[in-house]
Design an enzyme around this catalytic site. Structure first.
Site, PDB file in Angstrom:
ATOM      1  CB  THR A  55       6.690   8.236  47.758  1.00 25.46           C
ATOM      2  OG1 THR A  55       5.503   7.471  47.935  1.00 25.46           O
ATOM      3  CG2 THR A  55       6.604   9.001  46.454  1.00 25.46           C
ATOM      4  CB  VAL A  56      11.965   7.987  45.367  1.00 28.42           C
ATOM      5  CG1 VAL A  56      13.255   8.765  45.095  1.00 28.42           C
ATOM      6  CG2 VAL A  56      12.279   6.705  46.131  1.00 28.42           C
ATOM      7  CG  ASP A  91      15.566  -6.124  47.566  1.00 26.19           C
ATOM      8  OD1 ASP A  91      15.243  -7.174  46.968  1.00 26.19           O
ATOM      9  OD2 ASP A  91      14.873  -5.098  47.540  1.00 26.19           O
TER      10      ASP A  91
END
Length: 637
Positions: A31-32, A141
Protein backbone atom coordinates in the site's frame (compact mmCIF):
# COMPACT_ATOMS: atom_id res chain seq x y z
CA UNK A 1 -6.55 8.56 -5.33
CA UNK A 2 -7.76 6.05 -2.74
CA UNK A 3 -9.74 8.14 -0.25
CA UNK A 4 -10.33 5.37 2.28
CA UNK A 5 -9.98 6.85 5.78
CA UNK A 6 -10.35 3.69 7.85
CA UNK A 7 -6.76 2.62 7.26
CA UNK A 8 -5.19 1.93 10.68
CA UNK A 9 -1.81 3.32 9.59
CA UNK A 10 -3.13 6.79 8.78
CA UNK A 11 -2.02 9.15 11.55
CA UNK A 12 0.69 6.83 12.89
CA UNK A 13 4.43 7.59 12.90
CA UNK A 14 6.68 4.85 11.49
CA UNK A 15 10.22 4.44 12.81
CA UNK A 16 9.72 7.55 14.94
CA UNK A 17 10.13 9.68 11.82
CA UNK A 18 7.50 9.23 9.10
CA UNK A 19 3.95 10.38 9.90
CA UNK A 20 1.38 8.72 7.63
CA UNK A 21 -1.05 11.37 6.36
CA UNK A 22 -3.22 9.61 3.76
CA UNK A 23 -3.48 6.52 1.63
CA UNK A 24 -2.79 6.89 -2.08
CA UNK A 25 -3.30 3.39 -3.46
CA UNK A 26 -3.54 -0.23 -2.41
CA UNK A 27 -2.19 -3.09 -4.50
CA UNK A 28 -1.92 -6.82 -4.14
CA UNK A 29 1.43 -6.71 -2.35
CA UNK A 30 1.77 -3.25 -0.81
CA UNK A 31 0.00 0.00 0.00
CA UNK A 32 1.30 3.46 -0.89
CA UNK A 33 0.80 6.41 1.47
CA UNK A 34 1.60 10.10 1.54
CA UNK A 35 3.69 10.83 4.64
CA UNK A 36 5.71 13.63 6.20
CA UNK A 37 9.36 13.12 7.07
CA UNK A 38 9.40 14.79 10.50
CA UNK A 39 13.19 15.01 10.58
CA UNK A 40 13.64 16.76 7.22
CA UNK A 41 10.15 18.32 7.15
CA UNK A 42 9.25 17.16 3.65
CA UNK A 43 6.47 15.18 1.98
CA UNK A 44 7.44 11.66 0.90
CA UNK A 45 5.72 8.55 -0.43
CA UNK A 46 5.77 5.43 1.75
CA UNK A 47 5.27 1.97 0.25
CA UNK A 48 4.33 -0.47 3.05
CA UNK A 49 4.43 -4.22 2.44
CA UNK A 50 1.24 -6.00 3.40
CA UNK A 51 1.62 -7.60 6.80
CA UNK A 52 0.61 -11.02 5.53
CA UNK A 53 3.65 -11.07 3.22
CA UNK A 54 6.17 -10.05 5.87
CA UNK A 55 6.73 -13.71 6.78
CA UNK A 56 7.71 -14.58 3.20
CA UNK A 57 11.49 -14.21 3.27
CA UNK A 58 11.79 -14.30 -0.54
CA UNK A 59 9.22 -11.56 -0.96
CA UNK A 60 10.78 -9.41 1.77
CA UNK A 61 14.17 -9.79 0.09
CA UNK A 62 12.66 -8.75 -3.26
CA UNK A 63 10.84 -5.85 -1.64
CA UNK A 64 14.05 -4.59 -0.01
CA UNK A 65 15.81 -5.18 -3.31
CA UNK A 66 13.59 -2.47 -4.80
CA UNK A 67 15.22 0.07 -2.51
CA UNK A 68 18.72 -1.05 -3.43
CA UNK A 69 17.97 -1.21 -7.15
CA UNK A 70 16.31 2.20 -7.39
CA UNK A 71 18.69 3.89 -4.93
CA UNK A 72 21.56 2.81 -7.18
CA UNK A 73 20.10 4.94 -9.99
CA UNK A 74 20.61 8.69 -10.08
CA UNK A 75 18.44 9.99 -12.92
CA UNK A 76 15.80 12.71 -13.15
CA UNK A 77 13.33 10.34 -14.83
CA UNK A 78 13.56 7.70 -12.08
CA UNK A 79 11.49 8.03 -8.90
CA UNK A 80 14.11 8.36 -6.16
CA UNK A 81 14.17 5.91 -3.24
CA UNK A 82 15.41 7.58 -0.06
CA UNK A 83 15.32 4.87 2.60
CA UNK A 84 14.23 1.36 3.55
CA UNK A 85 13.09 0.65 7.11
CA UNK A 86 11.32 -1.86 9.33
CA UNK A 87 9.01 -0.84 12.19
CA UNK A 88 7.59 -3.88 13.96
CA UNK A 89 5.59 -5.83 11.38
CA UNK A 90 5.79 -2.99 8.87
CA UNK A 91 8.48 -3.24 6.18
CA UNK A 92 8.48 -0.12 4.05
CA UNK A 93 10.26 2.03 1.49
CA UNK A 94 10.57 5.82 1.62
CA UNK A 95 10.39 7.35 -1.84
CA UNK A 96 10.18 10.66 -3.63
CA UNK A 97 6.59 11.91 -3.65
CA UNK A 98 5.48 12.67 -7.21
CA UNK A 99 2.39 14.88 -7.37
CA UNK A 100 0.50 14.18 -10.57
CA UNK A 101 -0.99 11.14 -12.27
CA UNK A 102 0.05 7.95 -14.01
CA UNK A 103 0.45 7.52 -17.73
CA UNK A 104 -2.44 5.04 -17.47
CA UNK A 105 -4.65 7.84 -16.12
CA UNK A 106 -3.59 10.11 -18.99
CA UNK A 107 -4.18 7.41 -21.61
CA UNK A 108 -7.61 6.59 -20.20
CA UNK A 109 -8.55 10.27 -20.29
CA UNK A 110 -7.25 10.98 -23.80
CA UNK A 111 -8.04 7.70 -25.54
CA UNK A 112 -4.83 7.53 -27.56
CA UNK A 113 -1.83 9.72 -28.33
CA UNK A 114 -0.80 11.13 -31.67
CA UNK A 115 2.51 9.79 -33.02
CA UNK A 116 4.56 12.83 -31.96
CA UNK A 117 2.98 12.93 -28.50
CA UNK A 118 3.55 9.20 -28.06
CA UNK A 119 7.21 9.39 -29.09
CA UNK A 120 7.76 12.47 -26.93
CA UNK A 121 6.36 10.60 -23.92
CA UNK A 122 8.45 7.51 -24.61
CA UNK A 123 11.78 9.38 -24.67
CA UNK A 124 12.09 10.12 -20.92
CA UNK A 125 10.74 6.62 -20.16
CA UNK A 126 13.49 5.09 -22.28
CA UNK A 127 16.07 7.46 -20.78
CA UNK A 128 15.17 6.13 -17.31
CA UNK A 129 15.29 2.51 -18.47
CA UNK A 130 18.56 3.24 -20.23
CA UNK A 131 20.08 4.41 -16.95
CA UNK A 132 18.96 1.14 -15.35
CA UNK A 133 20.38 -0.90 -18.23
CA UNK A 134 23.73 0.89 -17.96
CA UNK A 135 23.77 -0.11 -14.29
CA UNK A 136 23.08 -3.75 -15.24
CA UNK A 137 19.48 -3.70 -14.01
CA UNK A 138 16.32 -4.98 -15.71
CA UNK A 139 13.05 -3.32 -14.69
CA UNK A 140 10.82 -6.31 -15.64
CA UNK A 141 7.48 -4.50 -15.23
CA UNK A 142 7.34 -1.68 -17.79
CA UNK A 143 3.74 -0.47 -18.18
CA UNK A 144 1.77 2.83 -18.08
CA UNK A 145 0.85 2.27 -14.40
CA UNK A 146 4.54 2.54 -13.51
CA UNK A 147 5.08 5.81 -15.39
CA UNK A 148 4.25 8.96 -13.42
CA UNK A 149 3.63 12.39 -14.91
CA UNK A 150 4.23 15.36 -12.60
CA UNK A 151 2.04 18.43 -12.54
CA UNK A 152 4.62 20.30 -14.65
CA UNK A 153 4.80 17.48 -17.21
CA UNK A 154 7.97 15.70 -16.13
CA UNK A 155 7.93 11.94 -16.69
CA UNK A 156 9.30 9.52 -14.07
CA UNK A 157 9.53 5.72 -14.04
CA UNK A 158 8.62 4.05 -10.75
CA UNK A 159 8.31 0.64 -9.12
CA UNK A 160 11.63 -1.12 -9.48
CA UNK A 161 10.26 -3.81 -7.13
CA UNK A 162 10.81 -6.47 -9.82
CA UNK A 163 14.17 -5.09 -10.88
CA UNK A 164 17.05 -7.52 -10.84
CA UNK A 165 20.66 -7.58 -11.82
CA UNK A 166 20.67 -8.81 -15.40
CA UNK A 167 22.66 -11.95 -14.58
CA UNK A 168 20.08 -12.93 -11.95
CA UNK A 169 16.91 -12.11 -13.89
CA UNK A 170 15.03 -15.40 -13.75
CA UNK A 171 11.86 -16.73 -12.19
CA UNK A 172 11.68 -16.06 -8.46
CA UNK A 173 10.07 -19.41 -7.80
CA UNK A 174 9.47 -22.48 -9.94
CA UNK A 175 6.71 -21.73 -12.43
CA UNK A 176 6.18 -18.18 -11.20
CA UNK A 177 6.58 -15.49 -13.87
CA UNK A 178 6.94 -11.98 -12.55
CA UNK A 179 5.71 -9.04 -14.60
CA UNK A 180 2.38 -7.96 -16.10
CA UNK A 181 1.05 -10.38 -18.70
CA UNK A 182 0.04 -7.75 -21.27
CA UNK A 183 3.68 -6.62 -21.61
CA UNK A 184 5.58 -9.91 -21.22
CA UNK A 185 8.19 -10.77 -23.83
CA UNK A 186 7.95 -14.29 -25.34
CA UNK A 187 11.11 -15.41 -23.54
CA UNK A 188 9.60 -14.40 -20.19
CA UNK A 189 6.50 -16.49 -20.90
CA UNK A 190 8.48 -19.53 -22.04
CA UNK A 191 11.28 -19.60 -19.46
CA UNK A 192 10.89 -16.73 -17.03
CA UNK A 193 14.25 -15.37 -18.18
CA UNK A 194 14.53 -11.66 -18.80
CA UNK A 195 17.27 -9.28 -19.88
CA UNK A 196 17.36 -5.66 -21.01
CA UNK A 197 15.80 -6.63 -24.35
CA UNK A 198 12.73 -7.85 -22.45
CA UNK A 199 12.28 -4.28 -21.17
CA UNK A 200 12.61 -3.08 -24.80
CA UNK A 201 9.79 -5.47 -25.78
CA UNK A 202 7.54 -4.13 -23.02
CA UNK A 203 8.36 -0.56 -24.07
CA UNK A 204 7.39 -1.45 -27.65
CA UNK A 205 4.06 -2.83 -26.40
CA UNK A 206 3.52 0.37 -24.41
CA UNK A 207 4.24 2.49 -27.51
CA UNK A 208 1.66 0.46 -29.47
CA UNK A 209 -0.84 1.07 -26.66
CA UNK A 210 -0.19 4.84 -26.65
CA UNK A 211 -0.66 5.01 -30.43
CA UNK A 212 -3.81 2.88 -30.64
CA UNK A 213 -5.45 3.11 -27.21
CA UNK A 214 -5.31 -0.62 -26.48
CA UNK A 215 -2.90 -3.54 -26.14
CA UNK A 216 -2.02 -5.59 -29.24
CA UNK A 217 -2.78 -8.95 -27.60
CA UNK A 218 -6.04 -9.43 -25.74
CA UNK A 219 -7.82 -12.49 -24.38
CA UNK A 220 -10.31 -13.72 -21.84
CA UNK A 221 -7.59 -15.04 -19.49
CA UNK A 222 -3.98 -14.13 -18.70
CA UNK A 223 -2.96 -17.50 -20.15
CA UNK A 224 -4.63 -16.66 -23.45
CA UNK A 225 -2.78 -13.33 -23.61
CA UNK A 226 0.53 -15.01 -22.78
CA UNK A 227 -0.12 -17.57 -25.56
CA UNK A 228 -0.54 -14.74 -28.07
CA UNK A 229 2.76 -13.13 -27.01
CA UNK A 230 4.51 -16.39 -27.92
CA UNK A 231 2.58 -17.28 -31.08
CA UNK A 232 1.46 -14.00 -32.66
CA UNK A 233 3.43 -10.99 -33.79
CA UNK A 234 2.50 -7.45 -32.81
CA UNK A 235 0.79 -5.76 -35.79
CA UNK A 236 1.90 -2.31 -36.98
CA UNK A 237 -0.06 0.47 -35.23
CA UNK A 238 -1.15 1.86 -38.63
CA UNK A 239 -3.27 -1.26 -39.12
CA UNK A 240 -5.44 0.10 -36.29
CA UNK A 241 -5.00 3.86 -36.81
CA UNK A 242 -4.45 4.70 -40.51
CA UNK A 243 -2.06 7.56 -41.15
CA UNK A 244 0.62 6.52 -38.65
CA UNK A 245 3.96 6.76 -40.54
CA UNK A 246 5.83 3.62 -41.55
CA UNK A 247 8.89 4.63 -39.48
CA UNK A 248 6.71 4.72 -36.35
CA UNK A 249 5.33 1.30 -37.27
CA UNK A 250 8.92 0.04 -37.61
CA UNK A 251 9.78 1.25 -34.10
CA UNK A 252 6.99 -0.91 -32.66
CA UNK A 253 7.53 -4.01 -34.80
CA UNK A 254 11.32 -3.99 -34.31
CA UNK A 255 11.05 -3.57 -30.53
CA UNK A 256 8.49 -6.40 -30.27
CA UNK A 257 10.28 -8.92 -32.45
CA UNK A 258 10.04 -12.49 -31.12
CA UNK A 259 13.80 -12.80 -31.64
CA UNK A 260 15.52 -10.68 -28.93
CA UNK A 261 18.60 -10.26 -31.13
CA UNK A 262 16.50 -8.35 -33.70
CA UNK A 263 15.27 -5.82 -31.17
CA UNK A 264 17.21 -2.70 -30.11
CA UNK A 265 19.81 -4.17 -27.78
CA UNK A 266 18.88 -1.98 -24.81
CA UNK A 267 16.72 1.02 -23.92
CA UNK A 268 19.52 3.42 -24.85
CA UNK A 269 19.54 2.20 -28.45
CA UNK A 270 15.73 2.23 -28.58
CA UNK A 271 15.79 5.78 -27.14
CA UNK A 272 18.12 6.93 -29.92
CA UNK A 273 15.87 5.41 -32.60
CA UNK A 274 12.72 6.93 -31.09
CA UNK A 275 14.42 10.35 -30.86
CA UNK A 276 15.48 10.16 -34.51
CA UNK A 277 11.96 9.33 -35.75
CA UNK A 278 10.47 12.00 -33.47
CA UNK A 279 12.85 14.57 -34.92
CA UNK A 280 11.70 13.66 -38.43
CA UNK A 281 8.02 14.40 -37.80
CA UNK A 282 6.82 17.97 -38.41
CA UNK A 283 5.82 19.79 -35.26
CA UNK A 284 2.15 19.99 -36.28
CA UNK A 285 1.95 16.35 -37.39
CA UNK A 286 -0.57 15.26 -34.75
CA UNK A 287 -2.91 18.22 -35.32
CA UNK A 288 -2.95 17.80 -39.06
CA UNK A 289 -3.53 14.06 -38.80
CA UNK A 290 -6.56 14.71 -36.60
CA UNK A 291 -7.87 17.40 -38.94
CA UNK A 292 -7.48 15.05 -41.87
CA UNK A 293 -9.42 12.34 -40.05
CA UNK A 294 -12.25 14.72 -39.20
CA UNK A 295 -12.27 16.25 -42.66
CA UNK A 296 -13.72 13.20 -44.38
CA UNK A 297 -10.59 11.79 -46.04
CA UNK A 298 -11.73 8.26 -45.39
CA UNK A 299 -9.72 7.70 -42.23
CA UNK A 300 -11.73 6.60 -39.17
CA UNK A 301 -12.49 9.08 -36.44
CA UNK A 302 -10.78 8.61 -33.06
CA UNK A 303 -12.71 7.11 -30.10
CA UNK A 304 -15.39 9.24 -28.41
CA UNK A 305 -12.97 10.47 -25.74
CA UNK A 306 -9.93 10.06 -27.97
CA UNK A 307 -7.40 12.59 -29.03
CA UNK A 308 -4.91 11.89 -31.74
CA UNK A 309 -3.14 13.96 -34.33
CA UNK A 310 -3.77 13.00 -37.95
CA UNK A 311 -1.92 14.48 -40.93
CA UNK A 312 -3.51 14.76 -44.36
CA UNK A 313 -1.49 12.25 -46.43
CA UNK A 314 -1.67 14.60 -49.44
CA UNK A 315 0.62 17.10 -47.68
CA UNK A 316 3.30 14.56 -46.77
CA UNK A 317 6.37 13.42 -48.74
CA UNK A 318 6.01 10.25 -50.75
CA UNK A 319 7.18 8.14 -47.81
CA UNK A 320 3.94 8.84 -45.97
CA UNK A 321 1.46 8.65 -48.85
CA UNK A 322 -0.67 5.47 -48.69
CA UNK A 323 0.52 3.36 -51.63
CA UNK A 324 -2.98 2.61 -52.93
CA UNK A 325 -3.79 6.29 -53.30
CA UNK A 326 -0.50 7.04 -55.07
CA UNK A 327 -0.97 4.10 -57.40
CA UNK A 328 -4.47 5.26 -58.36
CA UNK A 329 -3.26 8.82 -58.98
CA UNK A 330 -0.38 7.74 -61.22
CA UNK A 331 -2.47 5.09 -62.94
CA UNK A 332 -4.92 7.78 -64.07
CA UNK A 333 -2.22 9.67 -65.95
CA UNK A 334 -0.95 8.85 -69.43
CA UNK A 335 1.95 9.81 -71.71
CA UNK A 336 3.65 13.05 -70.91
CA UNK A 337 1.37 13.65 -67.94
CA UNK A 338 3.05 10.75 -66.20
CA UNK A 339 6.42 12.47 -66.63
CA UNK A 340 4.99 15.77 -65.37
CA UNK A 341 3.49 14.04 -62.33
CA UNK A 342 6.75 12.28 -61.54
CA UNK A 343 8.64 15.56 -61.85
CA UNK A 344 6.14 17.29 -59.57
CA UNK A 345 6.48 14.57 -56.94
CA UNK A 346 10.29 14.74 -57.16
CA UNK A 347 10.16 18.52 -56.75
CA UNK A 348 7.87 18.12 -53.74
CA UNK A 349 10.25 15.63 -52.12
CA UNK A 350 13.28 17.82 -52.87
CA UNK A 351 11.54 20.91 -51.52
CA UNK A 352 10.57 19.12 -48.33
CA UNK A 353 14.12 17.83 -47.86
CA UNK A 354 15.60 21.32 -48.30
CA UNK A 355 13.09 22.76 -45.82
CA UNK A 356 13.87 20.02 -43.30
CA UNK A 357 17.63 20.45 -43.60
CA UNK A 358 17.45 24.25 -43.16
CA UNK A 359 14.64 25.96 -41.29
CA UNK A 360 13.07 22.67 -40.27
CA UNK A 361 16.16 21.10 -38.72
CA UNK A 362 16.02 20.81 -34.95
CA UNK A 363 18.17 19.35 -32.21
CA UNK A 364 17.08 17.69 -28.99
CA UNK A 365 18.45 18.43 -25.55
CA UNK A 366 19.88 14.96 -24.89
CA UNK A 367 18.67 13.23 -21.72
CA UNK A 368 22.20 11.95 -21.19
CA UNK A 369 23.43 15.38 -20.08
CA UNK A 370 21.62 15.05 -16.73
CA UNK A 371 24.28 13.91 -14.27
CA UNK A 372 27.08 14.62 -16.76
CA UNK A 373 29.92 16.96 -15.80
CA UNK A 374 28.97 20.50 -16.79
CA UNK A 375 32.03 20.94 -19.03
CA UNK A 376 31.26 17.69 -20.89
CA UNK A 377 27.60 18.65 -21.29
CA UNK A 378 28.63 22.06 -22.63
CA UNK A 379 30.92 20.44 -25.22
CA UNK A 380 28.17 18.07 -26.35
CA UNK A 381 25.54 20.79 -26.70
CA UNK A 382 27.84 23.25 -28.43
CA UNK A 383 28.95 20.57 -30.88
CA UNK A 384 25.25 20.23 -31.78
CA UNK A 385 24.98 23.91 -32.64
CA UNK A 386 23.43 25.11 -29.40
CA UNK A 387 24.42 28.01 -27.16
CA UNK A 388 25.07 27.18 -23.49
CA UNK A 389 24.74 29.22 -20.31
CA UNK A 390 25.33 28.13 -16.73
CA UNK A 391 22.96 29.01 -13.89
CA UNK A 392 23.68 29.18 -10.17
CA UNK A 393 24.33 25.75 -8.69
CA UNK A 394 21.64 24.12 -6.53
CA UNK A 395 21.54 21.15 -4.20
CA UNK A 396 20.09 18.02 -5.77
CA UNK A 397 19.53 14.63 -4.10
CA UNK A 398 19.93 12.73 -7.38
CA UNK A 399 22.94 14.37 -9.05
CA UNK A 400 26.36 14.53 -7.47
CA UNK A 401 28.38 17.71 -7.12
CA UNK A 402 29.56 19.18 -10.40
CA UNK A 403 27.03 17.31 -12.53
CA UNK A 404 24.12 18.82 -14.46
CA UNK A 405 21.07 18.85 -12.18
CA UNK A 406 18.64 20.20 -14.79
CA UNK A 407 18.48 22.10 -18.03
CA UNK A 408 16.22 24.74 -19.52
CA UNK A 409 14.71 23.69 -21.92
CA UNK A 410 14.49 20.33 -20.12
CA UNK A 411 16.27 17.17 -21.26
CA UNK A 412 14.49 15.61 -24.23
CA UNK A 413 12.96 18.92 -25.41
CA UNK A 414 13.29 19.88 -29.06
CA UNK A 415 15.26 23.08 -29.74
CA UNK A 416 16.34 24.95 -32.83
CA UNK A 417 19.99 25.26 -33.70
CA UNK A 418 21.46 28.38 -32.15
CA UNK A 419 18.99 28.32 -29.26
CA UNK A 420 20.37 28.76 -25.75
CA UNK A 421 20.26 25.92 -23.23
CA UNK A 422 20.82 26.87 -19.59
CA UNK A 423 22.54 24.26 -17.45
CA UNK A 424 22.06 24.23 -13.68
CA UNK A 425 24.98 22.52 -11.90
CA UNK A 426 24.50 20.48 -8.75
CA UNK A 427 26.09 21.72 -5.53
CA UNK A 428 25.82 18.16 -4.34
CA UNK A 429 23.33 16.21 -2.30
CA UNK A 430 21.30 18.28 0.18
CA UNK A 431 23.36 18.91 3.35
CA UNK A 432 22.65 16.67 6.32
CA UNK A 433 24.03 16.38 9.87
CA UNK A 434 27.47 14.85 10.31
CA UNK A 435 27.20 11.95 12.81
CA UNK A 436 29.25 11.80 16.02
CA UNK A 437 32.10 9.31 15.62
CA UNK A 438 34.39 10.54 18.40
CA UNK A 439 35.99 7.70 20.35
CA UNK A 440 35.36 5.14 17.57
CA UNK A 441 38.03 3.25 15.71
CA UNK A 442 38.76 4.61 12.23
CA UNK A 443 37.06 1.58 10.63
CA UNK A 444 33.90 2.00 12.73
CA UNK A 445 33.88 5.76 12.11
CA UNK A 446 34.18 5.21 8.37
CA UNK A 447 31.24 2.78 8.40
CA UNK A 448 29.07 5.16 10.45
CA UNK A 449 29.81 8.02 8.08
CA UNK A 450 29.21 5.91 4.97
CA UNK A 451 25.91 4.63 6.39
CA UNK A 452 24.81 8.27 6.50
CA UNK A 453 25.95 8.82 2.91
CA UNK A 454 29.26 10.55 3.68
CA UNK A 455 32.75 9.64 2.56
CA UNK A 456 35.94 9.94 4.61
CA UNK A 457 38.38 12.43 3.17
CA UNK A 458 41.69 13.49 4.69
CA UNK A 459 42.77 11.60 7.82
CA UNK A 460 45.41 12.92 10.20
CA UNK A 461 46.79 12.03 13.61
CA UNK A 462 47.27 14.10 16.71
CA UNK A 463 48.37 13.29 20.28
CA UNK A 464 45.66 13.36 22.95
CA UNK A 465 45.77 13.07 26.71
CA UNK A 466 42.11 11.94 26.82
CA UNK A 467 41.46 9.84 23.68
CA UNK A 468 43.07 6.42 23.36
CA UNK A 469 45.50 5.68 20.57
CA UNK A 470 43.91 4.83 17.18
CA UNK A 471 40.55 6.29 18.25
CA UNK A 472 38.86 9.26 16.57
CA UNK A 473 39.44 12.61 18.28
CA UNK A 474 37.07 14.56 16.05
CA UNK A 475 35.85 15.42 12.54
CA UNK A 476 35.69 18.44 10.29
CA UNK A 477 32.86 19.48 10.13
CA UNK A 478 32.10 18.75 13.77
CA UNK A 479 29.28 16.38 14.79
CA UNK A 480 25.84 17.93 14.30
CA UNK A 481 26.98 20.41 11.68
CA UNK A 482 25.42 20.05 8.21
CA UNK A 483 27.35 19.27 5.07
CA UNK A 484 26.56 17.82 1.65
CA UNK A 485 27.49 14.13 1.49
CA UNK A 486 29.28 14.96 -1.76
CA UNK A 487 31.94 16.77 0.30
CA UNK A 488 34.29 14.47 2.24
CA UNK A 489 34.54 14.55 6.02
CA UNK A 490 38.04 14.97 7.49
CA UNK A 491 38.86 12.70 10.44
CA UNK A 492 41.50 13.24 13.16
CA UNK A 493 42.75 10.08 14.87
CA UNK A 494 44.55 9.99 18.21
CA UNK A 495 48.19 8.96 18.12
CA UNK A 496 47.88 8.38 21.87
CA UNK A 497 49.04 10.45 24.81
CA UNK A 498 52.43 12.04 24.55
CA UNK A 499 55.01 11.02 27.15
CA UNK A 500 56.02 14.17 29.07
CA UNK A 501 59.61 15.14 29.88
CA UNK A 502 60.06 14.19 33.57
CA UNK A 503 63.87 14.05 33.90
CA UNK A 504 65.02 16.26 36.77
CA UNK A 505 61.57 16.46 38.36
CA UNK A 506 60.59 15.21 41.79
CA UNK A 507 60.23 11.44 41.55
CA UNK A 508 56.97 11.22 43.50
CA UNK A 509 55.36 14.06 41.56
CA UNK A 510 56.48 12.55 38.26
CA UNK A 511 55.07 9.12 39.15
CA UNK A 512 51.75 10.65 40.22
CA UNK A 513 51.48 12.62 36.98
CA UNK A 514 51.88 9.45 34.96
CA UNK A 515 49.39 7.56 37.12
CA UNK A 516 46.85 10.35 36.54
CA UNK A 517 47.25 9.66 32.82
CA UNK A 518 46.19 6.05 33.39
CA UNK A 519 49.68 4.61 32.95
CA UNK A 520 51.20 1.84 35.03
CA UNK A 521 54.34 3.28 36.63
CA UNK A 522 57.39 1.21 37.50
CA UNK A 523 59.74 3.22 39.79
CA UNK A 524 63.34 2.05 40.03
CA UNK A 525 65.77 3.51 42.59
CA UNK A 526 69.37 4.15 41.66
CA UNK A 527 72.02 6.18 43.42
CA UNK A 528 73.96 8.51 41.19
CA UNK A 529 76.47 10.96 42.60
CA UNK A 530 75.99 14.58 41.71
CA UNK A 531 72.25 14.28 41.16
CA UNK A 532 69.58 15.72 43.41
CA UNK A 533 68.09 13.06 45.68
CA UNK A 534 64.59 11.78 44.75
CA UNK A 535 64.67 13.25 41.24
CA UNK A 536 64.07 11.46 37.97
CA UNK A 537 67.34 10.42 36.34
CA UNK A 538 65.80 8.80 33.23
CA UNK A 539 62.47 7.63 31.80
CA UNK A 540 61.21 4.95 29.43
CA UNK A 541 59.70 5.67 26.95
CA UNK A 542 61.35 8.97 26.13
CA UNK A 543 59.70 12.36 25.88
CA UNK A 544 57.16 12.74 23.06
CA UNK A 545 56.53 9.02 22.56
CA UNK A 546 52.87 8.10 22.09
CA UNK A 547 51.39 6.10 24.98
CA UNK A 548 47.93 4.80 25.83
CA UNK A 549 46.09 4.07 29.05
CA UNK A 550 47.35 0.85 30.61
CA UNK A 551 50.83 1.11 29.08
CA UNK A 552 53.74 0.48 31.44
CA UNK A 553 56.34 3.20 31.85
CA UNK A 554 59.54 3.25 33.92
CA UNK A 555 61.05 6.05 35.95
CA UNK A 556 64.59 5.79 37.36
CA UNK A 557 64.75 7.94 40.52
CA UNK A 558 67.95 8.91 42.34
CA UNK A 559 68.20 7.39 45.85
CA UNK A 560 68.78 9.48 48.91
CA UNK A 561 72.10 8.98 50.63
CA UNK A 562 70.89 7.71 54.01
CA UNK A 563 74.39 7.62 55.62
CA UNK A 564 75.94 10.92 56.60
CA UNK A 565 79.66 10.68 57.45
CA UNK A 566 80.69 13.22 60.17
CA UNK A 567 84.11 12.15 61.31
CA UNK A 568 83.87 9.53 64.04
CA UNK A 569 80.05 9.77 63.93
CA UNK A 570 77.60 8.54 61.28
CA UNK A 571 73.98 9.67 61.20
CA UNK A 572 71.05 8.01 59.39
CA UNK A 573 69.17 10.36 57.06
CA UNK A 574 65.80 11.77 57.98
CA UNK A 575 63.11 9.80 56.13
CA UNK A 576 60.92 12.83 56.27
CA UNK A 577 57.98 11.68 58.31
CA UNK A 578 56.37 15.03 57.67
CA UNK A 579 57.12 14.94 53.95
CA UNK A 580 54.30 16.21 51.73
CA UNK A 581 53.87 14.59 48.36
CA UNK A 582 51.58 15.28 45.32
CA UNK A 583 48.12 13.69 45.28
CA UNK A 584 47.22 12.12 41.88
CA UNK A 585 43.72 12.86 40.59
CA UNK A 586 41.85 9.56 40.10
CA UNK A 587 38.43 11.01 39.16
CA UNK A 588 36.61 8.88 36.55
CA UNK A 589 39.12 6.04 36.90
CA UNK A 590 37.96 2.63 38.11
CA UNK A 591 38.06 2.06 41.85
CA UNK A 592 40.65 -0.69 41.39
CA UNK A 593 42.94 1.55 39.33
CA UNK A 594 42.58 4.40 41.82
CA UNK A 595 43.29 2.22 44.85
CA UNK A 596 46.44 0.81 43.22
CA UNK A 597 47.75 4.18 42.02
CA UNK A 598 47.17 5.95 45.34
CA UNK A 599 48.89 3.21 47.34
CA UNK A 600 51.85 3.24 44.97
CA UNK A 601 52.03 7.00 45.49
CA UNK A 602 52.40 6.52 49.26
CA UNK A 603 48.83 7.05 50.52
CA UNK A 604 46.25 5.03 52.36
CA UNK A 605 42.85 4.68 50.63
CA UNK A 606 39.33 4.91 52.05
CA UNK A 607 36.52 3.87 49.66
CA UNK A 608 32.91 5.00 50.23
CA UNK A 609 29.81 5.32 48.06
CA UNK A 610 26.67 3.50 47.00
CA UNK A 611 27.73 1.14 44.25
CA UNK A 612 29.35 1.53 40.87
CA UNK A 613 32.94 1.10 39.80
CA UNK A 614 34.00 4.64 38.96
CA UNK A 615 35.57 7.29 41.13
CA UNK A 616 33.09 10.18 41.13
CA UNK A 617 34.70 12.25 43.93
CA UNK A 618 38.06 12.33 45.68
CA UNK A 619 39.37 14.14 48.78
CA UNK A 620 41.90 15.57 48.56
CA UNK A 621 41.73 15.63 44.76
CA UNK A 622 44.88 17.63 44.08
CA UNK A 623 47.70 19.49 45.69
CA UNK A 624 49.94 17.82 48.28
CA UNK A 625 49.30 15.73 51.38
CA UNK A 626 51.55 14.08 53.98
CA UNK A 627 53.03 10.77 52.89
CA UNK A 628 51.02 7.96 54.48
CA UNK A 629 47.88 10.07 54.96
CA UNK A 630 44.47 8.85 53.79
CA UNK A 631 42.78 9.77 50.52
CA UNK A 632 39.02 9.18 50.42
CA UNK A 633 37.38 8.20 47.14
CA UNK A 634 33.62 8.10 46.53
CA UNK A 635 32.46 5.46 44.08
CA UNK A 636 29.45 5.72 41.83
CA UNK A 637 27.93 4.37 38.60
Amino acid sequence: MDTTVADPLVGKVLDGRYRIESRVARGGMSTVYVARDLRLDRIVAIKVMHAGLASDEDFVARFIGEAKAAAALSHPNVVAVYDQRTDGEHVFLVMEYVAGRTLRDALTSIGRFGPRAALETMQPVLAALGAAHRAGLVHRDVKPENVLITEDGQVKVADFGLARAETASKMTKTGMIIGTVGYLAPEQVLSGNADVRSDVYAAGIMLFELLTGHLPHQGDTPLAVAYKHVNETVPPPSSVVPGIPRRVDDLVTDATSHDPSRRPQDANQFHAEVSEVFGGLPRDFDRRLEESSRGGTGLPHPPAQGHTAVLDPRTMPAEYVPPTRTDRAIGALTGRYVLVAIGAIAALILGWAVWYQTSGQYEHVPSSIIGMKVADARDQLESGGLEVRTAKAVYDDRVHKGGVAKSDPPAGARVAKGQTVTLTPSRGITPREVPDVEGKSLADARKTLEDKGFTVGRTSTSPSQTVAKDRVIGTDPEPGEKQSPDDPVAVVVSSGMSMPDLVGQNGDAAANQLRSMGLNVNVQKKQVAGKEPNTVISQTPSEGTGVSRGDEVTLVVNKRDCIVDAGPFQFGCDDGGDERIPVPDMTNRTVGEARKALKESGFKVNVTGFGGDRVRFQSPSSGEAPRGSTVTIVRGP
